[in-house]
Design a protein around this motif. Structure first.
Motif, PDB file in Angstrom:
ATOM      1  N   ALA A   4       9.974  -6.733  -5.821  1.00  0.00           N
ATOM      2  CA  ALA A   4      10.733  -7.976  -5.641  1.00  0.00           C
ATOM      3  C   ALA A   4      11.882  -7.658  -4.675  1.00  0.00           C
ATOM      4  CB  ALA A   4      11.282  -8.456  -6.989  1.00  0.00           C
ATOM      5  N   PRO A   5      12.581  -8.676  -4.184  1.00  0.00           N
ATOM      6  CA  PRO A   5      13.721  -8.390  -3.311  1.00  0.00           C
ATOM      7  C   PRO A   5      14.686  -7.390  -3.955  1.00  0.00           C
ATOM      8  CG  PRO A   5      13.227 -10.715  -3.237  1.00  0.00           C
ATOM      9  CD  PRO A   5      12.353 -10.124  -4.332  1.00  0.00           C
ATOM     10  N   ASN A   6      15.202  -6.500  -3.130  1.00  0.00           N
ATOM     11  CA  ASN A   6      16.165  -5.480  -3.540  1.00  0.00           C
ATOM     12  C   ASN A   6      15.570  -4.398  -4.432  1.00  0.00           C
ATOM     13  OD1 ASN A   6      18.093  -6.827  -2.002  1.00  0.00           O
ATOM     14  ND2 ASN A   6      18.696  -8.095  -3.741  1.00  0.00           N
ATOM     15  N   THR A   7      14.245  -4.210  -4.329  1.00  0.00           N
ATOM     16  CA  THR A   7      13.621  -3.054  -4.956  1.00  0.00           C
ATOM     17  C   THR A   7      13.134  -2.127  -3.846  1.00  0.00           C
ATOM     18  OG1 THR A   7      11.419  -4.090  -5.087  1.00  0.00           O
ATOM     19  CG2 THR A   7      12.850  -4.309  -7.025  1.00  0.00           C
ATOM     20  N   VAL A   8      13.011  -0.857  -4.197  1.00  0.00           N
ATOM     21  CA  VAL A   8      12.426   0.119  -3.292  1.00  0.00           C
ATOM     22  C   VAL A   8      10.989   0.327  -3.741  1.00  0.00           C
ATOM     23  CG1 VAL A   8      12.453   2.537  -2.554  1.00  0.00           C
ATOM     24  CG2 VAL A   8      14.612   1.266  -2.787  1.00  0.00           C
ATOM     25  N   ALA A   9      10.068   0.149  -2.819  1.00  0.00           N
ATOM     26  CA  ALA A   9       8.654   0.371  -3.121  1.00  0.00           C
ATOM     27  C   ALA A   9       8.153   1.526  -2.270  1.00  0.00           C
ATOM     28  CB  ALA A   9       7.838  -0.879  -2.818  1.00  0.00           C
ATOM     29  N   THR A  10       7.279   2.331  -2.850  1.00  0.00           N
ATOM     30  CA  THR A  10       6.612   3.387  -2.107  1.00  0.00           C
ATOM     31  C   THR A  10       5.116   3.135  -2.205  1.00  0.00           C
ATOM     32  OG1 THR A  10       6.657   4.840  -4.038  1.00  0.00           O
ATOM     33  CG2 THR A  10       8.414   5.121  -2.422  1.00  0.00           C
ATOM     34  N   PHE A  11       4.425   3.403  -1.085  1.00  0.00           N
ATOM     35  CA  PHE A  11       2.982   3.163  -1.096  1.00  0.00           C
ATOM     36  C   PHE A  11       2.269   4.011  -0.064  1.00  0.00           C
ATOM     37  CE2 PHE A  11       4.732   0.235   1.998  1.00  0.00           C
ATOM     38  CZ  PHE A  11       3.782   0.138   3.013  1.00  0.00           C
ATOM     39  N   HIS A  12       1.011   4.294  -0.368  1.00  0.00           N
ATOM     40  CA  HIS A  12       0.110   4.908   0.597  1.00  0.00           C
ATOM     41  C   HIS A  12      -0.682   3.784   1.243  1.00  0.00           C
ATOM     42  CE1 HIS A  12       0.595   9.195   0.259  1.00  0.00           C
ATOM     43  NE2 HIS A  12       0.606   9.114  -1.062  1.00  0.00           N
ATOM     44  N   TYR A  13      -1.069   3.996   2.495  1.00  0.00           N
ATOM     45  CA  TYR A  13      -1.820   2.966   3.206  1.00  0.00           C
ATOM     46  C   TYR A  13      -2.792   3.597   4.189  1.00  0.00           C
ATOM     47  CZ  TYR A  13       1.085   4.088   7.192  1.00  0.00           C
ATOM     48  OH  TYR A  13       1.704   4.762   8.212  1.00  0.00           O
ATOM     49  N   THR A  14      -3.838   2.855   4.459  1.00  0.00           N
ATOM     50  CA  THR A  14      -4.714   3.134   5.589  1.00  0.00           C
ATOM     51  C   THR A  14      -4.840   1.816   6.325  1.00  0.00           C
ATOM     52  OG1 THR A  14      -5.910   4.887   4.446  1.00  0.00           O
ATOM     53  CG2 THR A  14      -7.016   3.881   6.347  1.00  0.00           C
ATOM     54  N   LEU A  15      -4.501   1.837   7.617  1.00  0.00           N
ATOM     55  CA  LEU A  15      -4.565   0.647   8.466  1.00  0.00           C
ATOM     56  C   LEU A  15      -5.785   0.763   9.363  1.00  0.00           C
ATOM     57  CD1 LEU A  15      -3.482  -1.915   9.886  1.00  0.00           C
ATOM     58  CD2 LEU A  15      -1.993  -0.420  11.230  1.00  0.00           C
ATOM     59  N   THR A  16      -6.634  -0.262   9.327  1.00  0.00           N
ATOM     60  CA  THR A  16      -7.811  -0.295  10.198  1.00  0.00           C
ATOM     61  C   THR A  16      -7.794  -1.564  11.036  1.00  0.00           C
ATOM     62  OG1 THR A  16      -9.148  -1.290   8.432  1.00  0.00           O
ATOM     63  CG2 THR A  16      -9.269   1.106   8.668  1.00  0.00           C
ATOM     64  N   ASP A  17      -8.552  -1.515  12.138  1.00  0.00           N
ATOM     65  CA  ASP A  17      -8.675  -2.693  12.993  1.00  0.00           C
ATOM     66  C   ASP A  17      -9.912  -3.500  12.585  1.00  0.00           C
ATOM     67  OD1 ASP A  17     -10.872  -1.324  14.093  1.00  0.00           O
ATOM     68  OD2 ASP A  17      -9.803  -0.771  15.918  1.00  0.00           O
ATOM     69  N   ASP A  18     -10.235  -4.540  13.351  1.00  0.00           N
ATOM     70  CA  ASP A  18     -11.382  -5.391  13.032  1.00  0.00           C
ATOM     71  C   ASP A  18     -12.709  -4.640  13.049  1.00  0.00           C
ATOM     72  OD1 ASP A  18     -10.048  -7.772  12.476  1.00  0.00           O
ATOM     73  OD2 ASP A  18     -10.123  -8.464  14.552  1.00  0.00           O
ATOM     74  N   ASP A  19     -12.775  -3.530  13.772  1.00  0.00           N
ATOM     75  CA  ASP A  19     -14.003  -2.737  13.848  1.00  0.00           C
ATOM     76  C   ASP A  19     -14.064  -1.667  12.770  1.00  0.00           C
ATOM     77  OD1 ASP A  19     -14.833  -4.158  16.132  1.00  0.00           O
ATOM     78  OD2 ASP A  19     -13.665  -2.824  17.436  1.00  0.00           O
ATOM     79  N   GLY A  20     -13.043  -1.619  11.901  1.00  0.00           N
ATOM     80  CA  GLY A  20     -13.025  -0.629  10.837  1.00  0.00           C
ATOM     81  C   GLY A  20     -12.515   0.736  11.266  1.00  0.00           C
ATOM     82  N   GLN A  21     -12.008   0.839  12.496  1.00  0.00           N
ATOM     83  CA  GLN A  21     -11.463   2.105  12.988  1.00  0.00           C
ATOM     84  C   GLN A  21     -10.064   2.325  12.419  1.00  0.00           C
ATOM     85  OE1 GLN A  21     -13.160   4.357  15.033  1.00  0.00           O
ATOM     86  NE2 GLN A  21     -14.832   2.973  14.474  1.00  0.00           N
ATOM     87  N   VAL A  22      -9.791   3.533  11.929  1.00  0.00           N
ATOM     88  CA  VAL A  22      -8.476   3.843  11.372  1.00  0.00           C
ATOM     89  C   VAL A  22      -7.456   3.914  12.507  1.00  0.00           C
ATOM     90  CG1 VAL A  22      -7.092   5.547  10.122  1.00  0.00           C
ATOM     91  CG2 VAL A  22      -9.433   5.048   9.384  1.00  0.00           C
TER      92      VAL A  22
END
Length: 160
Positions: A4-22
């Motif tokens: 929520a606003p004013n919280t610190v969040a930590t996360f792992h992510y993998t971002l890919t494009d429309d072709d599924g390329q990382v």
């Protein structure tokens, strides 16, 4: 605890494009930490992080308008090579900072021809849909100091 606003969040992510390329990933790195509600991650992802909690895994799809914006053709220009004084070997892919009407702008060289250099001031991901695989690793209240400074301190954040 939920993001929520004013919280610190930590996360792992993998971002890919429309072709599924990382395109980018936090794999083999520390999770990304951000102060929720401060615009530190793209708006479309921040909206989808709201209400999540540690342990949540989900896919987030973000439109260009909610990501790095649409492409602006006026930011693609041809400039004289002389504009790059002190740079002997200009190659496509090189990035430079320039000054425009709104201040500093980052540009990428896209093509070099004799005495002309083609540059693009759009973000490399402008105009592209973003596909994130997310794993929320932590959520906590932001400290008063973090709120005053507008960014996360400590692990995964800024160190003074």
């Amino acid at each position: 605890m939920q993001i929520a606003p004013n919280t610190v969040a930590t996360f792992h992510y993998t971002l890919t494009d429309d072709d599924g390329q990382v395109v980018d990933s936090s794999a083999d790195r520390e999770p990304l930490a951000y102060l929720h509600g401060q615009g530190q991650i793209v708006p479309g992802l921040e909206k989808q992080m709201e209400g999540r909690q540690a342990g949540d895994k989900f896919d987030a799809h973000v439109t260009p308008e909610e990501g790095y914006g649409v492409r602006h053709p006026e930011l693609v220009q041809e400039v004289p090579r002389e504009a790059f004084q002190g740079v002997a070997d200009i190659q496509p892919g090189m990035q430079f900072q320039g000054h425009g009407p709104q201040g500093v702008i980052n540009v990428t060289v896209t093509r070099v021809e004799d005495d002309k250099v083609h540059i693009d001031g759009n973000h490399p991901l402008a105009g592209k849909a973003l596909h994130f695989a997310i794993e929320v690793t932590g959520v906590r209240e932001a400290t008063e100091e973090e709120l005053a400074h507008g960014h996360v301190h400590g692990e995964g954040g800024h160190h003074h």
